[in-house]
Every structure is written in C-alpha cells, then in structure tokens.
Scaffold this motif. Structure first.
Motif, PDB file in Angstrom:
ATOM      1  N   MET A 298      28.543   8.077  30.810  1.00  0.00           N
ATOM      2  CA  MET A 298      28.237   9.332  31.544  1.00  0.00           C
ATOM      3  C   MET A 298      30.000   9.474  32.718  1.00  0.00           C
ATOM      4  SD  MET A 298      25.666  10.642  31.801  1.00  0.00           S
ATOM      5  CE  MET A 298      26.426  11.736  32.980  1.00  0.00           C
ATOM      6  N   VAL A 299      30.166   8.826  32.558  1.00  0.00           N
ATOM      7  CA  VAL A 299      32.211   8.266  32.847  1.00  0.00           C
ATOM      8  C   VAL A 299      33.008   8.965  32.115  1.00  0.00           C
ATOM      9  CG1 VAL A 299      34.796   6.808  32.802  1.00  0.00           C
ATOM     10  CG2 VAL A 299      32.451   5.836  33.985  1.00  0.00           C
ATOM     11  N   ALA A 300      32.714   9.310  30.753  1.00  0.00           N
ATOM     12  CA  ALA A 300      33.314  10.149  29.543  1.00  0.00           C
ATOM     13  C   ALA A 300      32.421  11.141  29.625  1.00  0.00           C
ATOM     14  CB  ALA A 300      33.376   9.440  28.008  1.00  0.00           C
ATOM     15  N   LEU A 301      32.036  11.782  30.144  1.00  0.00           N
ATOM     16  CA  LEU A 301      30.898  13.014  30.032  1.00  0.00           C
ATOM     17  C   LEU A 301      31.649  14.222  30.951  1.00  0.00           C
ATOM     18  CD1 LEU A 301      27.168  12.216  29.063  1.00  0.00           C
ATOM     19  CD2 LEU A 301      28.563  13.602  27.638  1.00  0.00           C
ATOM     20  N   THR A 302      31.677  13.644  32.360  1.00  0.00           N
ATOM     21  CA  THR A 302      31.733  14.250  33.494  1.00  0.00           C
ATOM     22  C   THR A 302      33.090  13.458  34.850  1.00  0.00           C
ATOM     23  OG1 THR A 302      31.019  15.247  35.199  1.00  0.00           O
ATOM     24  CG2 THR A 302      30.121  13.489  34.530  1.00  0.00           C
ATOM     25  N   PRO A 303      33.775  14.130  35.272  1.00  0.00           N
ATOM     26  CA  PRO A 303      34.287  13.639  35.925  1.00  0.00           C
ATOM     27  C   PRO A 303      33.732  13.571  37.182  1.00  0.00           C
ATOM     28  CG  PRO A 303      34.988  15.778  35.498  1.00  0.00           C
ATOM     29  CD  PRO A 303      34.097  15.587  34.531  1.00  0.00           C
ATOM     30  N   GLY A 371      23.903  12.470  28.171  1.00  0.00           N
ATOM     31  CA  GLY A 371      23.754  11.011  28.905  1.00  0.00           C
ATOM     32  C   GLY A 371      22.486  10.587  27.973  1.00  0.00           C
ATOM     33  N   VAL A 372      21.126  10.566  28.336  1.00  0.00           N
ATOM     34  CA  VAL A 372      20.113  10.475  28.048  1.00  0.00           C
ATOM     35  C   VAL A 372      20.357  10.199  26.477  1.00  0.00           C
ATOM     36  CG1 VAL A 372      18.091  10.662  27.561  1.00  0.00           C
ATOM     37  CG2 VAL A 372      18.994  10.711  30.513  1.00  0.00           C
ATOM     38  N   TYR A 373      20.209  11.825  25.335  1.00  0.00           N
ATOM     39  CA  TYR A 373      20.841  11.737  24.455  1.00  0.00           C
ATOM     40  C   TYR A 373      21.514  10.746  23.932  1.00  0.00           C
ATOM     41  CZ  TYR A 373      22.873  14.124  20.104  1.00  0.00           C
ATOM     42  OH  TYR A 373      23.019  13.943  18.179  1.00  0.00           O
ATOM     43  N   HIS A 374      22.736  10.316  24.019  1.00  0.00           N
ATOM     44  CA  HIS A 374      23.584   9.398  23.210  1.00  0.00           C
ATOM     45  C   HIS A 374      22.560   8.151  23.236  1.00  0.00           C
ATOM     46  CE1 HIS A 374      26.728  11.760  22.119  1.00  0.00           C
ATOM     47  NE2 HIS A 374      27.123  12.426  24.193  1.00  0.00           N
ATOM     48  N   MET A 375      21.537   7.662  24.260  1.00  0.00           N
ATOM     49  CA  MET A 375      20.719   6.175  23.780  1.00  0.00           C
ATOM     50  C   MET A 375      19.187   6.547  23.940  1.00  0.00           C
ATOM     51  SD  MET A 375      22.706   4.890  26.155  1.00  0.00           S
ATOM     52  CE  MET A 375      21.740   2.986  26.120  1.00  0.00           C
ATOM     53  N   VAL A 376      19.094   7.251  23.416  1.00  0.00           N
ATOM     54  CA  VAL A 376      17.843   7.397  22.834  1.00  0.00           C
ATOM     55  C   VAL A 376      17.513   6.757  21.276  1.00  0.00           C
ATOM     56  CG1 VAL A 376      16.066   8.755  21.898  1.00  0.00           C
ATOM     57  CG2 VAL A 376      17.358  10.000  23.396  1.00  0.00           C
ATOM     58  N   ASP A 377      18.617   6.327  20.249  1.00  0.00           N
ATOM     59  CA  ASP A 377      18.453   5.399  19.154  1.00  0.00           C
ATOM     60  C   ASP A 377      18.618   4.250  19.939  1.00  0.00           C
ATOM     61  OD1 ASP A 377      17.633   7.858  17.524  1.00  0.00           O
ATOM     62  OD2 ASP A 377      20.240   7.820  17.691  1.00  0.00           O
ATOM     63  N   ASP A 378      18.931   3.394  21.191  1.00  0.00           N
ATOM     64  CA  ASP A 378      19.417   2.574  21.434  1.00  0.00           C
ATOM     65  C   ASP A 378      18.184   2.250  22.104  1.00  0.00           C
ATOM     66  OD1 ASP A 378      21.617   2.609  20.206  1.00  0.00           O
ATOM     67  OD2 ASP A 378      22.859   3.348  21.488  1.00  0.00           O
TER      68      ASP A 378
END
Length: 382
Positions: A298-303, A371-378
């Motif tokens: 999330m820090v990387a996705l949006t300021p 952010g949810v998309y990047h977490m799904v597989d984990d």
C-alpha cells in the motif's frame, strides 16, 4: 432564516437563530448514548435589508464535550449547495465551542461533519451492483428499526477461492468508509479493469457497504438504534442489541474468511493508516508477515497511504476481543485490518479546498483493491 435537520442523517439542535451573526446550536447525542460529534444541517438564508447576502456565524456550543474533542483541532467543516460537491469552510475551535462562518452564495446551504452518504445513495449502490453478472444482493436480516442488513456477494464460488470480507460504517458518522467501498466496488465490477477481473478469478468478495443503517439515518456518530457501539459487540452479539453484527458474524462463520478489511474514519489523525490485530491470542509470525507485506504494497501503491503514524499496537494477548478486526483475525487466523481515514485532511497531500473528501476516499478504495490483488496468493498456507 431557518435551520433544520429534518432529513436523512440530519443532526442539530437550534438554541437561537434570531441573529445571523450569532447563531447558537448544539449537536444531539446518539440515541440512548452519550456519544456525539456528527452534525448535518441545512441553513435557509435571507437577504439583508440592502438586498445583500450576509455573513452567518454558527456556534456549536457543546463541541467541547463531544466524544473526540481532539478531532476539532485544525478541523474545517464541510458545506454544499447541491449536496454533491462539498467544500471546506472557515471553522474555529476555542476549546468549548466550534464556530463555522460562511457568507452563502445561494439561498440554501448544507453543513456537515464530513460529506454525507445518504441511505438513498446506499440503496442505489447495492441495487446497481446487483445488475452485474457476478454479484448477488443478499439480505441477511433486519435491524432494530426494520432496515435490511445488505450483503453483496461478488464472484462465483469454487475450489481454492479465497473469501475476502469488506465491512464499512460500523460507526455511522464515519461516512468516508462507504465512499471508500463505493470506489472499490466500481473497480471490482468494471469488466475492463484487469485487477477486478483477476481478483474474481481467484476470490469471492463479501461486502457490507453499511454495517449500521439505523445509526446512519438517525444521524448518530458511533452507535446503532439502541445505543450499541457495534465495534465492541463482536464477541457475543445478540439480535436484541446488535443484530447487525450478529447477522454478519453468522454469515462469516458459515462461509469462512481469508481476509478482512473493516473501513472507518478517525477524528484526530490527519493521515490514512491501518490497524491490525497484533494483540489477539492466535497472532503469530505468519500473521505478522502478511500484515507487513500488505502495508508495504500500500505504501508503494499510493502516496495517500502511510505507515509511520497510527494507533499503538496492543501487547500480546491484550487486544479487545469485542472489536471486529480482533475477533475476525483471531477466529479465522487470517489477515485482518481496520482501515482508518481522516475527517480533516491528509497531511501528506493537503488539499486546502476540500481536505480529505468523498472523492479521495473513493479513489483510496480503488487503490486498496490493488493491494488485495497482490495479497491473494499468500492468504492461505500452502
């Protein structure tokens, strides 16, 4: 001149409105509760004797004894002429009363603590969503005032699919939470958006856009129709006191949870942040790794998001089990976060005209979907 709160989510008590330059008002308490902070009222103005618009000075006399007085520091109220576009207006707090000053440009103007999210808009949101092929509108039951507890189930069930739960507005005055969900929903249901399409290939979403419809319509800050703070009811909810939590919790136990985001607003802190469930009994190293990874994304996705300022973390085993994020994170041993947005502005990216706003809340909801998309597989152990 007339001041009224006789509408959806209205809240104000008129003490004296005989003098435009010295209007005396009070915020009403939540029903059967001492909480109060949310206000929402309409001012109908008159031209002065010279046919000119005059300055109106409105004092909210009991602000100094409200639920979160630190919320008034560096705060600016919002106003709107068309109930769609909300802007910040000059506001002062002296430790006792909150004073709002405006020379209206038109005959009628609305004021609020934050951009309201009406019950009618809520109905439009859920009924428009159900028109999507992948979405079902489910009614879990009714509230104490007889309103529907509405759940949007998005995606087809299948082997290995993750169950993502999103809830908003346990505290009805935190209207930015439903604006957030609106933005997230728009992206999730956009057939041309790759993130939404990819997520629905792997997940089923269970979204409750408004956990507290009674409190929302009544103009409450924090509680439901009988004065219950829903975010302190998750351990042992009842249909008599907190049917909203009882019904959602029952559905969670039925279908399972792999990730939970509970969306809120914070009165005092002028930043966006998340609060986890570090103090629950079942919290472990894997849990922490999931939390850290999500915040990093999330820090990387949006300021608009940061992880430097937020709530103090609970000590191990000391988390309140009655809080939604804590109960869900402990019960399902899953990634569970409370999302907090400001009532004021985001200090990292200030906007002096609108502050933190409905539009920015909606855009943040879209970003969180990535952010949810990047977490799904984990989310599940292999």
């Amino acid at each position: 001149m007339q001041i009224t709160d006789n509408f959806d989510s209205g809240n104000i008590r008129v003490i004296d409105a005989s003098d435009a330059s010295n209007i005396q008002l009070e915020i009403k308490k939540d029903n059967q509760s001492d909480f109060y902070q949310w206000f929402h009222f309409k001012l109908q103005t008159d031209l002065n004797a010279n046919g000119e618009r005059q300055e109106h000075v409105m004092h909210l006399n009991n602000a100094g004894k409200s639920a979160y007085t630190e919320g008034w520091e560096d705060y600016q109220a919002v106003a709107s002429y068309d109930r769609e576009h909300w802007f910040r207006v000059p506001t002062q707090y002296d430790g006792e009363k909150l004073t709002i000053t405006l020379t209206p440009e038109y005959d009628s103007v609305y004021f609020a603590y934050f951009a309201p999210y009406s019950y009618e808009r809520h109905q439009d949101l859920v009924h428009n969503a159900q028109m999507h092929l992948d979405c079902q509108l489910q009614v879990l039951g009714q509230t104490l005032d007889g309103r529907d507890m509405t759940l949007l189930k998005i995606g087809e069930e299948g082997e290995g699919k993750r169950k993502i739960w999103i809830t908003a507005r346990q505290h009805p005055g935190e209207t930015m939470a439903e604006w957030f969900v609106e933005g997230m929903l728009e992206r999730l249901l956009d057939e041309d958006d790759g993130v939404g399409r990819a997520l629905l290939n792997k997940t089923v979403f269970y979204i409750v856009p408004n956990m507290n419809p009674d409190g929302s319509v009544r103009g409450n800050l924090r509680t439901n129709a009988c004065g219950a703070n829903l975010n302190r009811e998750w351990l042992e909810p009842t249909m008599e006191r907190s049917p909203e939590v009882f019904l959602v919790r029952k559905k969670m136990l039925e279908v399972g949870v792999d990730m939970f985001l509970d969306v809120h607003g914070d009165e005092a802190l002028p930043v966006n942040f998340v609060a986890g469930c570090e103090g629950v009994v079942n919290y472990d190293a894997r849990h922490k790794a999931l939390e850290d990874k999500f915040k990093k994304f999330m820090v990387a996705l949006t300021p608009e998001f940061q992880d430097e300022r937020g709530y103090d973390k609970d000590e191990p085993g000391k988390a309140l089990p009655t809080v939604g994020t804590n109960w869900v994170g402990n019960q399902f041993k899953c990634l569970a976060y409370t999302i907090e947005m400001p009532f004021k502005d985001n200090d990292l990216l200030p906007d002096y005209s609108v502050g933190w706003s409905d539009e920015r809340s909606s855009l943040l909801g879209r970003d969180f979907l990535t952010g949810v998309y990047h977490m799904v597989d984990d989310l599940r152990e292999s």
